[in-house]
Design a protein around this motif. Sequence first.
Motif, PDB file in Angstrom:
ATOM      1  N   LYS A  33       0.837  -1.107   0.098  1.00  0.00           N
ATOM      2  CA  LYS A  33      -0.052  -0.131  -0.043  1.00  0.00           C
ATOM      3  C   LYS A  33       0.833   1.413  -0.084  1.00  0.00           C
ATOM      4  N   ILE A  34       0.332   2.408  -0.658  1.00  0.00           N
ATOM      5  CA  ILE A  34       1.107   3.643  -0.709  1.00  0.00           C
ATOM      6  C   ILE A  34       0.212   4.305   0.435  1.00  0.00           C
ATOM      7  N   PHE A  35       1.078   5.179   1.358  1.00  0.00           N
ATOM      8  CA  PHE A  35       0.624   6.155   2.329  1.00  0.00           C
ATOM      9  C   PHE A  35       0.766   7.404   1.918  1.00  0.00           C
ATOM     10  N   GLY A  62       4.650   7.390   2.142  1.00  0.00           N
ATOM     11  CA  GLY A  62       5.274   6.235   2.529  1.00  0.00           C
ATOM     12  C   GLY A  62       4.961   4.939   1.788  1.00  0.00           C
ATOM     13  N   TYR A  63       5.348   3.726   2.200  1.00  0.00           N
ATOM     14  CA  TYR A  63       5.031   2.633   1.471  1.00  0.00           C
ATOM     15  C   TYR A  63       4.968   1.480   2.357  1.00  0.00           C
ATOM     16  N   SER A 135     -10.039   3.643   3.310  1.00  0.00           N
ATOM     17  CA  SER A 135      -8.783   4.071   3.181  1.00  0.00           C
ATOM     18  C   SER A 135      -8.472   5.471   3.737  1.00  0.00           C
ATOM     19  N   VAL A 136      -9.351   6.172   4.334  1.00  0.00           N
ATOM     20  CA  VAL A 136      -9.014   7.502   4.798  1.00  0.00           C
ATOM     21  C   VAL A 136      -8.910   7.360   6.390  1.00  0.00           C
ATOM     22  N   THR A 137      -7.838   8.106   7.147  1.00  0.00           N
ATOM     23  CA  THR A 137      -7.728   8.021   8.341  1.00  0.00           C
ATOM     24  C   THR A 137      -7.455   9.567   9.072  1.00  0.00           C
ATOM     25  N   ILE A 138      -7.909   9.292  10.246  1.00  0.00           N
ATOM     26  CA  ILE A 138      -7.652  10.519  11.181  1.00  0.00           C
ATOM     27  C   ILE A 138      -6.439   9.931  12.022  1.00  0.00           C
ATOM     28  N   GLU A 139      -5.389  10.383  12.464  1.00  0.00           N
ATOM     29  CA  GLU A 139      -4.230   9.867  13.186  1.00  0.00           C
ATOM     30  C   GLU A 139      -3.758  10.897  13.986  1.00  0.00           C
ATOM     31  N   PRO A 140      -4.358  10.851  15.084  1.00  0.00           N
ATOM     32  CA  PRO A 140      -3.684  11.689  16.471  1.00  0.00           C
ATOM     33  C   PRO A 140      -2.626  10.828  16.999  1.00  0.00           C
ATOM     34  N   ALA A 141      -1.523  11.773  17.453  1.00  0.00           N
ATOM     35  CA  ALA A 141      -0.494  11.079  17.996  1.00  0.00           C
ATOM     36  C   ALA A 141       0.137  11.987  18.991  1.00  0.00           C
ATOM     37  N   LEU A 167      -3.723   3.990  -0.055  1.00  0.00           N
ATOM     38  CA  LEU A 167      -3.927   3.637  -1.534  1.00  0.00           C
ATOM     39  C   LEU A 167      -3.476   2.131  -1.859  1.00  0.00           C
ATOM     40  N   ASN A 168      -3.979   1.796  -3.056  1.00  0.00           N
ATOM     41  CA  ASN A 168      -3.790   0.276  -3.511  1.00  0.00           C
ATOM     42  C   ASN A 168      -4.739  -0.598  -2.655  1.00  0.00           C
TER      43      ASN A 168
END
Length: 169
Positions: A33-35, A62-63, A135-141, A167-168
Amino acid sequence: MKKTAFIIVALVMAMAAKAQYYHNFRTPFHSDKIFVGGSLTGFDLNYSDRDDLNIDVKAQLGYMFFDNTLGFAEVGYNNGGRGPHTITVGAGGRCYIEQNGIFLGAKLTFEHSDKNYNDLLPGVEIGYAFFLSRSVTIEPAVYYNQSLKKHSDYSNIGFKIGMGIYLND
């Protein structure tokens, strides 16, 4: 007899469909997957009023090399508040815990400021990938970056909120 045969065929088809589902969608973080992502960081949640609002914007690409393992590159810009404006370039990786979306990350960032200050910052983060769609995220960190120059002056800890697209699929 027809009723029993029908039930057996229906059960086999249901098991095959479930196996196919788990084969295709065993984890949202499977390999190849591609990020594409972006984040806002550095809201200066601290105990002093020494700095103005300090916002850091980053873009990531990313990948997924293996299941639950992401490698990425990032570019960022920080407006600096009252301090220097900085541009960052870095690379890192994430390891996802498949069952719940929690990820652990590590990266190495090169930082250059408009005051001719350069620094290398190894960092760690822990976050959560909350899926809005497949495929769509919200990413708190929460993150920590350790300065290799002046540890107390340029090391930072903070909270970031990001958005990612996988993606992919």
